[in-house]
Design a protein around this motif. Structure first.
Motif, PDB file in Angstrom:
ATOM      1  N   ARG A   4      53.610 -16.070  42.074  1.00  0.00           N
ATOM      2  CA  ARG A   4      53.148 -17.333  41.507  1.00  0.00           C
ATOM      3  C   ARG A   4      52.422 -18.132  42.577  1.00  0.00           C
ATOM      4  NH1 ARG A   4      56.848 -21.634  42.728  1.00  0.00           N
ATOM      5  NH2 ARG A   4      58.688 -20.767  43.725  1.00  0.00           N
ATOM      6  N   SER A   5      51.443 -18.875  42.138  1.00  0.00           N
ATOM      7  CA  SER A   5      50.690 -19.744  43.041  1.00  0.00           C
ATOM      8  C   SER A   5      51.043 -21.178  42.740  1.00  0.00           C
ATOM      9  CB  SER A   5      49.191 -19.527  42.841  1.00  0.00           C
ATOM     10  OG  SER A   5      48.850 -18.203  43.182  1.00  0.00           O
ATOM     11  N   TYR A   6      51.079 -22.008  43.775  1.00  0.00           N
ATOM     12  CA  TYR A   6      51.399 -23.414  43.602  1.00  0.00           C
ATOM     13  C   TYR A   6      50.762 -24.218  44.731  1.00  0.00           C
ATOM     14  CZ  TYR A   6      54.912 -22.574  47.241  1.00  0.00           C
ATOM     15  OH  TYR A   6      55.547 -22.239  48.409  1.00  0.00           O
ATOM     16  N   THR A   7      50.756 -25.520  44.584  1.00  0.00           N
ATOM     17  CA  THR A   7      50.258 -26.424  45.608  1.00  0.00           C
ATOM     18  C   THR A   7      51.448 -27.121  46.240  1.00  0.00           C
ATOM     19  OG1 THR A   7      48.258 -26.777  44.296  1.00  0.00           O
ATOM     20  CG2 THR A   7      48.702 -28.357  46.071  1.00  0.00           C
ATOM     21  N   ASP A   8      51.575 -27.039  47.581  1.00  0.00           N
ATOM     22  CA  ASP A   8      52.712 -27.649  48.258  1.00  0.00           C
ATOM     23  C   ASP A   8      52.513 -29.161  48.419  1.00  0.00           C
ATOM     24  OD1 ASP A   8      51.047 -28.029  50.460  1.00  0.00           O
ATOM     25  OD2 ASP A   8      52.005 -26.501  51.695  1.00  0.00           O
ATOM     26  N   ASN A   9      53.475 -29.823  49.040  1.00  0.00           N
ATOM     27  CA  ASN A   9      53.446 -31.283  49.209  1.00  0.00           C
ATOM     28  C   ASN A   9      52.259 -31.768  50.023  1.00  0.00           C
ATOM     29  OD1 ASN A   9      55.801 -31.385  47.775  1.00  0.00           O
ATOM     30  ND2 ASN A   9      57.115 -31.494  49.576  1.00  0.00           N
ATOM     31  N   GLN A  10      51.704 -30.911  50.880  1.00  0.00           N
ATOM     32  CA  GLN A  10      50.559 -31.287  51.704  1.00  0.00           C
ATOM     33  C   GLN A  10      49.230 -30.926  51.039  1.00  0.00           C
ATOM     34  OE1 GLN A  10      53.257 -29.520  53.161  1.00  0.00           O
ATOM     35  NE2 GLN A  10      54.108 -31.487  53.796  1.00  0.00           N
ATOM     36  N   GLY A  11      49.268 -30.463  49.803  1.00  0.00           N
ATOM     37  CA  GLY A  11      48.051 -30.116  49.084  1.00  0.00           C
ATOM     38  C   GLY A  11      47.519 -28.726  49.373  1.00  0.00           C
ATOM     39  N   GLN A  12      48.289 -27.896  50.086  1.00  0.00           N
ATOM     40  CA  GLN A  12      47.867 -26.535  50.412  1.00  0.00           C
ATOM     41  C   GLN A  12      48.218 -25.581  49.274  1.00  0.00           C
ATOM     42  OE1 GLN A  12      46.351 -25.496  53.304  1.00  0.00           O
ATOM     43  NE2 GLN A  12      46.209 -27.655  53.919  1.00  0.00           N
ATOM     44  N   GLN A  13      47.295 -24.659  48.967  1.00  0.00           N
ATOM     45  CA  GLN A  13      47.563 -23.610  47.992  1.00  0.00           C
ATOM     46  C   GLN A  13      48.500 -22.593  48.629  1.00  0.00           C
ATOM     47  OE1 GLN A  13      46.787 -24.583  44.803  1.00  0.00           O
ATOM     48  NE2 GLN A  13      46.781 -22.406  44.421  1.00  0.00           N
ATOM     49  N   ARG A  14      49.569 -22.251  47.943  1.00  0.00           N
ATOM     50  CA  ARG A  14      50.554 -21.290  48.433  1.00  0.00           C
ATOM     51  C   ARG A  14      50.789 -20.221  47.367  1.00  0.00           C
ATOM     52  NH1 ARG A  14      51.524 -22.191  53.850  1.00  0.00           N
ATOM     53  NH2 ARG A  14      51.748 -24.408  54.183  1.00  0.00           N
ATOM     54  N   THR A  15      51.300 -19.085  47.829  1.00  0.00           N
ATOM     55  CA  THR A  15      51.680 -17.997  46.933  1.00  0.00           C
ATOM     56  C   THR A  15      53.114 -17.609  47.258  1.00  0.00           C
ATOM     57  OG1 THR A  15      49.411 -17.187  46.823  1.00  0.00           O
ATOM     58  CG2 THR A  15      51.140 -15.646  46.179  1.00  0.00           C
ATOM     59  N   SER A  16      53.893 -17.384  46.225  1.00  0.00           N
ATOM     60  CA  SER A  16      55.296 -17.024  46.399  1.00  0.00           C
ATOM     61  C   SER A  16      55.579 -15.723  45.650  1.00  0.00           C
ATOM     62  CB  SER A  16      56.171 -18.141  45.830  1.00  0.00           C
ATOM     63  OG  SER A  16      57.523 -17.769  45.835  1.00  0.00           O
ATOM     64  N   LEU A  17      56.328 -14.832  46.296  1.00  0.00           N
ATOM     65  CA  LEU A  17      56.811 -13.623  45.637  1.00  0.00           C
ATOM     66  C   LEU A  17      58.233 -13.887  45.165  1.00  0.00           C
ATOM     67  CD1 LEU A  17      55.587 -10.832  48.066  1.00  0.00           C
ATOM     68  CD2 LEU A  17      54.603 -11.491  45.876  1.00  0.00           C
ATOM     69  N   ASP A  18      58.524 -13.541  43.932  1.00  0.00           N
ATOM     70  CA  ASP A  18      59.839 -13.790  43.352  1.00  0.00           C
ATOM     71  C   ASP A  18      60.357 -12.537  42.663  1.00  0.00           C
ATOM     72  OD1 ASP A  18      59.896 -16.643  43.951  1.00  0.00           O
ATOM     73  OD2 ASP A  18      58.375 -16.835  42.401  1.00  0.00           O
ATOM     74  N   LEU A  19      61.684 -12.458  42.550  1.00  0.00           N
ATOM     75  CA  LEU A  19      62.328 -11.357  41.832  1.00  0.00           C
ATOM     76  C   LEU A  19      63.111 -11.913  40.654  1.00  0.00           C
ATOM     77  CD1 LEU A  19      63.943  -8.910  44.439  1.00  0.00           C
ATOM     78  CD2 LEU A  19      62.089  -8.451  42.866  1.00  0.00           C
ATOM     79  N   GLU A  20      62.867 -11.376  39.480  1.00  0.00           N
ATOM     80  CA  GLU A  20      63.732 -11.607  38.323  1.00  0.00           C
ATOM     81  C   GLU A  20      64.806 -10.534  38.445  1.00  0.00           C
ATOM     82  OE1 GLU A  20      63.442 -13.967  35.952  1.00  0.00           O
ATOM     83  OE2 GLU A  20      61.646 -14.792  36.893  1.00  0.00           O
TER      84      GLU A  20
END
Length: 176
Positions: free
Chosen positions: A86-102
């Motif tokens: 998933r991609s998201y924007t952090d508190n500083q406005g930076q685009q981030r990507t996170s790997l997650d496991l269901e």
């Protein structure tokens, strides 16, 4: 969800699992693991920690309750699940990507530790060593519910499936 890769990761919990309850009253849990490979320097022959893989993990329902009750920060675990990104924007406005496991399956790693497994109460006698088909009031090992049960891995001649030898002719006095 279909199509996400199913992977298995061995790592350590970086914090205690965080149990939560949805607005609909359903349980779920989140936790993070770090998997750090050991790498060997070809020049010196020394081993060192490689770059860690950080994964956020989620599980739902009774499974979430069991995870929250069983696992704590620092435990080495084996987790199998569906990998998502998933991609998201952090508190500083930076685009981030996170790997997650269901999470599909999880358990403690027994490489450097021991564990004692206790059967959950709400599922009763479905699956596991006891299997179904026990008479009402009987536990999974043929003893009345509530009584101390024998260790299923020893050949005590009582309790376990198949009269204590698991029906396969194993004898704990003979090496495999």
């Amino acid at each position: 969800m279909a199509g996400e890769p199913l992977i298995t990761v061995v790592g350590n919990l970086v914090a205690d699992p965080e149990p939560r309850v949805s607005q609909a009253g359903k349980s779920w849990v989140t936790f993070r693991i770090a998997s750090t490979p050991r790498v060997r320097d070809r020049q010196s022959g020394d081993w060192s920690d490689g770059e860690p893989l950080w994964l956020g993990c989620r599980a739902y329902g009774e499974y979430a309750d069991n995870i929250a009750a069983s696992l704590t920060k620092g435990m080495r675990v084996v987790v199998q699940g569906r990998l998502t990104q998933r991609s998201y924007t952090d508190n500083q406005g930076q685009q981030r990507t996170s790997l997650d496991l269901e999470v599909e399956e999880i358990g403690p790693s027994l490489r450097f530790a021991t564990a004692q497994v206790n059967r959950g109460q709400s599922r009763g006698q479905v699956g596991g060593f006891g299997g179904g088909g026990q008479p009402q009031g009987q536990s999974g090992w043929g003893k009345p519910a509530g009584q101390q049960q024998d260790n299923p891995w020893t050949n005590s001649g009582q309790g376990g499936a198949g009269g204590g030898d698991f029906g396969g002719g194993f004898d704990d006095e003979q090496p495999f």
